[in-house]
Design a protein around this motif. Sequence first.
Motif, short mmCIF file in Angstrom:
data_model
loop_
_atom_site.label_atom_id
_atom_site.label_comp_id
_atom_site.label_asym_id
_atom_site.label_seq_id
_atom_site.Cartn_x
_atom_site.Cartn_y
_atom_site.Cartn_z
N VAL A 49 54.86 16.04 -18.96
CA VAL A 49 53.32 16.29 -19.08
C VAL A 49 52.95 17.44 -19.79
N ALA A 50 51.93 17.28 -20.78
CA ALA A 50 51.54 18.39 -21.62
C ALA A 50 50.10 18.76 -21.39
N SER A 51 49.70 19.79 -21.47
CA SER A 51 48.30 20.29 -21.14
C SER A 51 47.25 19.62 -22.18
N THR A 52 47.77 19.69 -23.33
CA THR A 52 46.64 18.91 -24.27
C THR A 52 47.64 17.93 -25.25
N ARG A 88 45.12 12.72 -10.42
CA ARG A 88 45.80 11.83 -11.45
C ARG A 88 47.15 12.92 -12.06
N THR A 89 46.18 13.96 -12.51
CA THR A 89 46.97 15.11 -13.25
C THR A 89 48.13 15.67 -12.15
N GLU A 92 51.13 13.15 -11.87
CA GLU A 92 51.87 12.93 -12.92
C GLU A 92 52.72 14.02 -12.90
N LEU A 93 52.40 15.24 -12.51
CA LEU A 93 53.08 16.70 -12.65
C LEU A 93 54.06 16.46 -11.38
N SER A 94 53.89 15.72 -10.34
CA SER A 94 54.82 15.71 -9.33
C SER A 94 56.03 14.80 -9.85
N LYS A 95 55.90 13.89 -10.85
CA LYS A 95 57.36 13.43 -11.42
C LYS A 95 57.63 13.77 -12.47
N SER A 116 50.66 22.60 -6.40
CA SER A 116 50.38 21.77 -5.39
C SER A 116 51.01 20.24 -5.21
N SER A 117 51.62 20.10 -6.49
CA SER A 117 52.49 18.84 -6.68
C SER A 117 53.81 18.87 -5.90
N GLY A 118 54.29 20.16 -5.66
CA GLY A 118 55.39 20.28 -4.85
C GLY A 118 56.76 20.01 -5.66
N ASN A 119 56.51 19.93 -6.88
CA ASN A 119 57.51 19.78 -8.07
C ASN A 119 57.95 20.98 -8.46
N SER A 120 59.04 21.66 -7.84
CA SER A 120 59.62 22.76 -8.13
C SER A 120 60.90 22.78 -9.15
N SER A 121 61.24 21.73 -9.50
CA SER A 121 62.35 21.56 -10.38
C SER A 121 62.10 21.07 -11.97
N ALA A 122 60.79 20.97 -12.23
CA ALA A 122 60.38 20.74 -13.65
C ALA A 122 60.76 21.97 -14.38
#
Length: 313
Positions: A49-52, A88-89, A92-95, A116-122
């Motif tokens: 996921v990229a911000s832009t 949706r953002t 996508e960030l959660s994955k 908020s997504s709970g993804n701490s491993s990205a």
Amino acid sequence: MRVSSARGAGALAGVTMALIVAWCTSAGAHAGPAAEGWRAAPPAPIPVVASTNVYGDIVERIGGDRVDVVSVITDPAQDPHSYEASTRTQLELSKAKVVVENGGGYDDFMDRMLRSSGNSSADVINVVGVSGKVAPAGGELNEHVWYDFPTMGRLADRIAAALTRSEPADAGTFRERAKEFKGELASLRARTDRIKEEHGGTPVAVTEPVPLYLTEACGLVNRTPSAFSQAVEEGQEVSPRTLHDTLALFTGGKVQALVYNEQTAGPQTEKVKQAAEHNHIPVVSVTETLPAGRHYTGWMTANVDALQNALSR
């Protein structure tokens, strides 16, 4: 009798074994291609996921078909400073295995949504952090680091390293693609060096700090009152005195070009643009995200060419 039975049993065993071997060989011959195809299937693409779409495009350049990139902001008519992230953002960030954000206060929604997504491993790449740039003494950081080509070179290496951690088998491919991208950046830097040789010290105006890394690389001097460009960037009203001082730049040869950010256009920036055009000062339009159908280096090449043409009039 015993000898005859043994011979019969041996013969029967031999026939049975031959049938088993033949069946296995036949089954293996039929199953082989399917099995090999299954083993040869490539792993799933790395979710990014990229911000832009600026950063999304660079990730795709380095990752190729080994990445699945979602760019949050893609509309050149949209002001990223005021973007409100969607559910949706967050999904996508959660994955995501790799996240690329600008940082420096430009896209704070990315950090909030990632938490908020709970993804701490990205693997999170903060491009301002990669740049090493800090605010000058008594000033503000110019966070628009994608207009700084050396930073984009360092970003390419950082992206290659992050993708390698997710898919080590493709490390060589990622490194080679990053090297090719940095070669294109070197060509862009050579073009800005030529502008600096020909037009270094030329005064220009901007509507916002977005292009300043590019204009500085070209050796150009920004004459815009900081109160004007900062107010435009922050979406605030420009004072009458500041607007008057800015409009005065376009008379008497005080500046030779105006670099105009189309994504934060408003009534006051439009007055500045009109003043430039009225006084036959060339206007160079820039954006904060990729225009449709463009890739990063092609986009930046067009920006450099437009600046060169404006200064050569």
